[in-house]
Every structure is written in structure tokens, then in C-alpha cells.
Design a protein around this motif. Sequence first.
Motif, PDB file in Angstrom:
ATOM      1  N   ILE A 159       0.479  -1.003  -0.356  1.00 38.20           N
ATOM      2  CA  ILE A 159       0.070   0.315   0.117  1.00 38.20           C
ATOM      3  C   ILE A 159       0.863   1.255  -0.550  1.00 38.20           C
ATOM      4  O   ILE A 159       0.604   2.468  -0.597  1.00 38.20           O
ATOM      5  CB  ILE A 159      -1.294  -0.639   1.293  1.00 38.20           C
ATOM      6  N   VAL A 160       2.245   1.985   0.605  1.00 38.11           N
ATOM      7  CA  VAL A 160       2.983   2.467   0.496  1.00 38.11           C
ATOM      8  C   VAL A 160       3.267   2.868  -0.667  1.00 38.11           C
ATOM      9  O   VAL A 160       3.510   3.564  -1.043  1.00 38.11           O
ATOM     10  CB  VAL A 160       4.033   1.833   1.873  1.00 38.11           C
ATOM     11  N   LEU A 161       3.853   1.414  -1.167  1.00 35.17           N
ATOM     12  CA  LEU A 161       4.580   1.175  -2.680  1.00 35.17           C
ATOM     13  C   LEU A 161       3.469   2.158  -4.096  1.00 35.17           C
ATOM     14  O   LEU A 161       3.485   3.627  -4.032  1.00 35.17           O
ATOM     15  CB  LEU A 161       4.857   0.404  -3.171  1.00 35.17           C
ATOM     16  N   ARG A 187      11.637  -3.818   3.562  1.00 38.92           N
ATOM     17  CA  ARG A 187      10.833  -4.733   4.226  1.00 38.92           C
ATOM     18  C   ARG A 187       9.764  -5.470   3.224  1.00 38.92           C
ATOM     19  O   ARG A 187       9.376  -6.696   3.796  1.00 38.92           O
ATOM     20  CB  ARG A 187       9.062  -3.726   4.684  1.00 38.92           C
ATOM     21  N   LEU A 188       9.904  -5.717   1.242  1.00 39.49           N
ATOM     22  CA  LEU A 188       9.607  -6.815   1.309  1.00 39.49           C
ATOM     23  C   LEU A 188      10.770  -6.887   0.288  1.00 39.49           C
ATOM     24  O   LEU A 188      10.587  -8.240  -0.386  1.00 39.49           O
ATOM     25  CB  LEU A 188       9.076  -5.743  -0.347  1.00 39.49           C
ATOM     26  N   GLY A 189      11.455  -7.036   0.876  1.00 38.84           N
ATOM     27  CA  GLY A 189      13.238  -7.594   0.889  1.00 38.84           C
ATOM     28  C   GLY A 189      13.972  -7.173  -0.842  1.00 38.84           C
ATOM     29  O   GLY A 189      14.559  -7.773  -1.355  1.00 38.84           O
ATOM     30  N   ARG A 190      13.007  -5.920  -1.157  1.00 38.81           N
ATOM     31  CA  ARG A 190      14.135  -5.455  -2.503  1.00 38.81           C
ATOM     32  C   ARG A 190      15.008  -4.409  -2.086  1.00 38.81           C
ATOM     33  O   ARG A 190      14.462  -3.426  -2.030  1.00 38.81           O
ATOM     34  CB  ARG A 190      12.799  -5.270  -3.607  1.00 38.81           C
ATOM     35  N   GLU A 192      18.278  -3.791  -2.522  1.00 43.93           N
ATOM     36  CA  GLU A 192      18.571  -2.680  -4.148  1.00 43.93           C
ATOM     37  C   GLU A 192      18.030  -1.716  -4.439  1.00 43.93           C
ATOM     38  O   GLU A 192      18.211  -0.959  -4.438  1.00 43.93           O
ATOM     39  CB  GLU A 192      19.165  -3.781  -5.138  1.00 43.93           C
ATOM     40  N   ASP A 193      16.870  -2.239  -4.913  1.00 46.13           N
ATOM     41  CA  ASP A 193      15.592  -0.118  -4.865  1.00 46.13           C
ATOM     42  C   ASP A 193      15.355  -0.075  -3.493  1.00 46.13           C
ATOM     43  O   ASP A 193      15.039   1.168  -4.095  1.00 46.13           O
ATOM     44  CB  ASP A 193      14.127  -1.610  -5.144  1.00 46.13           C
ATOM     45  N   ALA A 194      15.362  -0.645  -2.175  1.00 46.55           N
ATOM     46  CA  ALA A 194      15.501   0.374  -1.678  1.00 46.55           C
ATOM     47  C   ALA A 194      16.866   1.422  -1.660  1.00 46.55           C
ATOM     48  O   ALA A 194      16.117   2.496  -1.405  1.00 46.55           O
ATOM     49  CB  ALA A 194      15.172  -0.327  -0.487  1.00 46.55           C
ATOM     50  N   ILE A 195      17.729   0.737  -1.155  1.00 43.08           N
ATOM     51  CA  ILE A 195      19.221   1.539  -1.497  1.00 43.08           C
ATOM     52  C   ILE A 195      18.782   2.172  -2.443  1.00 43.08           C
ATOM     53  O   ILE A 195      19.470   3.467  -2.131  1.00 43.08           O
ATOM     54  CB  ILE A 195      19.879   0.588  -1.570  1.00 43.08           C
ATOM     55  N   ALA A 196      18.132   1.938  -3.738  1.00 48.42           N
ATOM     56  CA  ALA A 196      18.282   3.464  -5.174  1.00 48.42           C
ATOM     57  C   ALA A 196      17.604   5.479  -4.506  1.00 48.42           C
ATOM     58  O   ALA A 196      17.808   5.829  -4.134  1.00 48.42           O
ATOM     59  CB  ALA A 196      18.070   2.477  -5.932  1.00 48.42           C
ATOM     60  N   ALA A 197      16.045   4.372  -3.514  1.00 49.37           N
ATOM     61  CA  ALA A 197      15.788   5.451  -3.164  1.00 49.37           C
ATOM     62  C   ALA A 197      16.032   6.131  -2.130  1.00 49.37           C
ATOM     63  O   ALA A 197      15.564   7.526  -2.162  1.00 49.37           O
ATOM     64  CB  ALA A 197      13.975   4.562  -2.731  1.00 49.37           C
ATOM     65  N   ASP A 214      18.983   5.499   6.926  1.00 49.06           N
ATOM     66  CA  ASP A 214      18.372   4.145   6.478  1.00 49.06           C
ATOM     67  C   ASP A 214      19.021   3.729   5.139  1.00 49.06           C
ATOM     68  O   ASP A 214      19.276   2.463   4.542  1.00 49.06           O
ATOM     69  CB  ASP A 214      17.277   4.284   5.815  1.00 49.06           C
ATOM     70  N   LEU A 215      19.834   4.505   4.301  1.00 46.28           N
ATOM     71  CA  LEU A 215      20.829   3.367   3.429  1.00 46.28           C
ATOM     72  C   LEU A 215      21.468   2.870   3.550  1.00 46.28           C
ATOM     73  O   LEU A 215      22.476   1.821   3.302  1.00 46.28           O
ATOM     74  CB  LEU A 215      21.361   5.118   2.407  1.00 46.28           C
ATOM     75  N   GLY A 216      22.813   3.351   4.983  1.00 42.25           N
ATOM     76  CA  GLY A 216      23.716   2.142   5.388  1.00 42.25           C
ATOM     77  C   GLY A 216      23.209   1.191   6.454  1.00 42.25           C
ATOM     78  O   GLY A 216      23.259  -0.186   6.259  1.00 42.25           O
ATOM     79  N   ARG A 217      21.530   1.330   6.843  1.00 40.21           N
ATOM     80  CA  ARG A 217      21.291   0.440   7.146  1.00 40.21           C
ATOM     81  C   ARG A 217      21.165  -0.848   6.221  1.00 40.21           C
ATOM     82  O   ARG A 217      21.058  -2.292   6.193  1.00 40.21           O
ATOM     83  CB  ARG A 217      19.946   0.158   8.322  1.00 40.21           C
ATOM     84  N   ALA A 218      20.746  -0.437   5.060  1.00 39.54           N
ATOM     85  CA  ALA A 218      19.751  -1.567   3.917  1.00 39.54           C
ATOM     86  C   ALA A 218      21.332  -2.014   2.838  1.00 39.54           C
ATOM     87  O   ALA A 218      21.411  -2.879   3.235  1.00 39.54           O
ATOM     88  CB  ALA A 218      19.590  -0.264   3.072  1.00 39.54           C
ATOM     89  N   ALA A 219      22.211  -1.429   3.226  1.00 47.78           N
ATOM     90  CA  ALA A 219      23.581  -1.683   2.534  1.00 47.78           C
ATOM     91  C   ALA A 219      24.436  -2.845   3.706  1.00 47.78           C
ATOM     92  O   ALA A 219      25.642  -3.013   3.291  1.00 47.78           O
ATOM     93  CB  ALA A 219      23.787   0.013   2.051  1.00 47.78           C
ATOM     94  N   LEU A 220      24.366  -2.366   5.067  1.00 49.66           N
ATOM     95  CA  LEU A 220      24.651  -2.828   6.047  1.00 49.66           C
ATOM     96  C   LEU A 220      25.631  -4.773   5.561  1.00 49.66           C
ATOM     97  O   LEU A 220      26.835  -4.734   5.681  1.00 49.66           O
ATOM     98  CB  LEU A 220      24.198  -3.348   6.998  1.00 49.66           C
ATOM     99  N   ALA A 221      24.256  -5.209   4.971  1.00 51.95           N
ATOM    100  CA  ALA A 221      24.667  -6.819   5.087  1.00 51.95           C
ATOM    101  C   ALA A 221      25.579  -7.345   3.741  1.00 51.95           C
ATOM    102  O   ALA A 221      26.407  -7.796   3.859  1.00 51.95           O
ATOM    103  CB  ALA A 221      23.382  -7.383   5.543  1.00 51.95           C
ATOM    104  N   ASP A 222      25.680  -6.438   2.509  1.00 46.55           N
ATOM    105  CA  ASP A 222      26.103  -6.567   1.371  1.00 46.55           C
ATOM    106  C   ASP A 222      26.806  -5.846   1.327  1.00 46.55           C
ATOM    107  O   ASP A 222      28.392  -5.577   0.307  1.00 46.55           O
ATOM    108  CB  ASP A 222      25.453  -6.813   0.791  1.00 46.55           C
TER     109      ASP A 222
END
Length: 390
Positions: A159-161, A187-190, A192-197, A214-222
Motif C-alpha cells: 500500500i505504501v508503494l 520491508r518487501l526484501g527488495r 537494491e531498490d530500497a538503497i536506490a530510493a 536507512d541507506l546505511g542499514r540497507a547496505a550493511l549486510a552486502d
Amino acid sequence: MADKFFQRFREAITRLPDGLVRLSRPATDAELAEASAKVGVLPADYESFLRSFDGADLFHEAIVLAGVGLDAPRALVELNEGADAFVFGEAVVGDRFAIGGDGRVLRLRAGSDERAIAGSSFEKWLEATVARERVLYGADGEFADDVFDEDGEELRPLIVLRQTERALKIDAGAAEALHERGVALRRLGRVEDAIAAFAEAAELDAENPWPWFDLGRAALADDPARALTAFREAAARARGPEGAQVLAWAARAALSAHDEVSAAAARADALSRDPELLDSLLRAEAQAALEEDDDARSENEALRFALAPDSRPRRALPVLTSAAVALPRTQRRGSAAPAPITDRGGPAGGAEPLPRQPPSPPRRPSQPKPPRSDASPRAARPKGSRPKRR
């Protein structure tokens, strides 16, 4: 330009169910002159709006736009007392909306000095707001089915998307909507798309620490090296204890990237900003263990280890998944606002999360939730990072 603007706005609200948007009668020249004498010259776009509608109630008071007459839903002069920008509206959770010197719309967080870029202009912000909020309602003017998650507190990421897609189609410069979009994508597991946003939101709203965080958190694992850079950018913009907490994440990213020099620097900076940070993490870790929340306990343990490597035997750091950021919170963004989220989910294990609320997204509904019943699945933030707010 003004006629075209109001024509589009009028067309948009005529397609809404009755009562979702309530408009006041036009302001008079005398009322506008009196308000200008008290608050200064009104921004041209908003003065034009007031000449057609002296304030408005959007979506059951989710957002109220101020006016200058006695019948306005909110008094413009009152909203601008002591303000350093032209404030024109207020959200149900206490956040306010203002027009900055460059004409962009800012969301001013209740109870803090944080601000986010919510729109590239008042015109686009208003149209995008109507388009985005319309997604939540059915033809009867009530919340549509299946827009909330199981507990009824958080909007579903799909819905947020849909909301952010509609908003960004109208206003591509709305950094807040991009940030919301990134949270939903994550949240949807996407990832790379999240990092871009998040990266695009950070570029548009460079002084806001939370897209960087949030960019840092999304990129932390990879990509811990990229995460380290993002956390540094966030820490440079965050103030007080929040900056110290972000630096703990920077130290964690540096250790994951095998960059001991950067880890030591982030560690020292974090503890100099907040000497009590380790104690706060220990308390949050103990609380999570008491409540048997392994994800929250691991998160706090990883951050504590990043700040104090000798506090327990070195071992592999757990990567960030959907666990909550269980860090101390200094203040909520207004009495009506829910606690900040971590991974767009809610605070885990009873521990206090990082004190922030992102771009609004997902937001707590402004009108009462439908009563729980077997016939209504919607009666029935992800538990975990930043709006649920309007």
C-alpha cells in the motif's frame, strides 16, 4: 498558472467520496491583509489558495490547512507564533508543514528540530497529498480493506508503494515520499531498490540524517563500506545522543568491512558524544533477553561489541535483517504519534529504539481503526524504524 492549479485540485477532490476533504469559504482581502500584518508577506501560492479556500480539512483531519478567517479550521496566525518558516498546516500527530525560503514544503517534526522535504512546492505537495491519501479509502469514504497489517497499526508495504508511486508521479522532488518508498521496498526484501530510493532521498534532502541512516542499514549486510560512508553522513547531520547512536552503527559497519582504523575513530566519537551509550545498550540488551527477543538482543549486542570489542569474545557480527534497532529513545514526536520504528516494524523486546520517525511512511491512520471482527480483516509500523504518522 494559479487557475490551472486550482482546476486540477478541484477535479481531484470531486472524485473523492463526500467528506474526505472539507474546504472553507474564500478568505476576504481584509482577512488576508490582517494576517499579513501579523505574520509577514504570505507566500504567493498559499495566498492564492486562501483566496479560494480559507483552509481545509484533509482526510478526517489527518492534515489541517490553516486559514485567516474566523471560520478557518486552524488559525494561520497562531500556527506561526515563534516559527522560523511560514507554517501553513498541521498533521494529526503534531507535525507541522511549512513553506521554506526556496518554496519547498517542509515537514517539521513535533517535539524536535528535525525537518524533511515533503514537497517541491505547495502546489505539487497538495496535489500529491490528495493522490497519496486517496489510496487508503474505499468508495464509501471508510478505510479500504487490507490496507493495514495484521495488528491494524501499520500500512502494508504494498500500500505504501502504491501511495508513493502516485505521489512521486505528481511531485518527483518529494524526498520524504522517496524515503517512505525505500522503507517499503526494504520491508518487501527488495534491498537494491530500497538503497536506490534512500540514495535519491538523501540527494534531494541532503541535510536530513535519516535517509542516510536507512541507506546505511540497507547496505550493511552486502556492502559494509558503503554503509560506513552513509552512517558517517548521517552522524554528521544528527544532533546530540542520536548522532552518537548512529556512530555506533558506523563502528559496526567498519568492523564488518575489516576497517579497524575507522571503527576506532567512530567508537571514540560516539562515546565522546554520549558517554552513557554503552550503558544504554546494555540495558536494552538485558531487556530483550528478559523478554526472549533474540533479534533485539543480537542487535544491541552487536552495537555494544562495536563500541567495546573487549566486552565479550570476538565473534561474527549478526547481520541486520528485520530485527528492531533497540536503542535508547529520547523523545517521541508528539503525544499522538506511535513509537519510532526500526526496520519499519515496531520496537522489539520492549527496548527503546533509535529516536527518530522517517518520512511518514507507513503512517498510523488518523481516524479510529475499525472494530476487530471476523468479518473485517482490517479490524484485526513493520514491527521495527521510523511514520507511522500523517
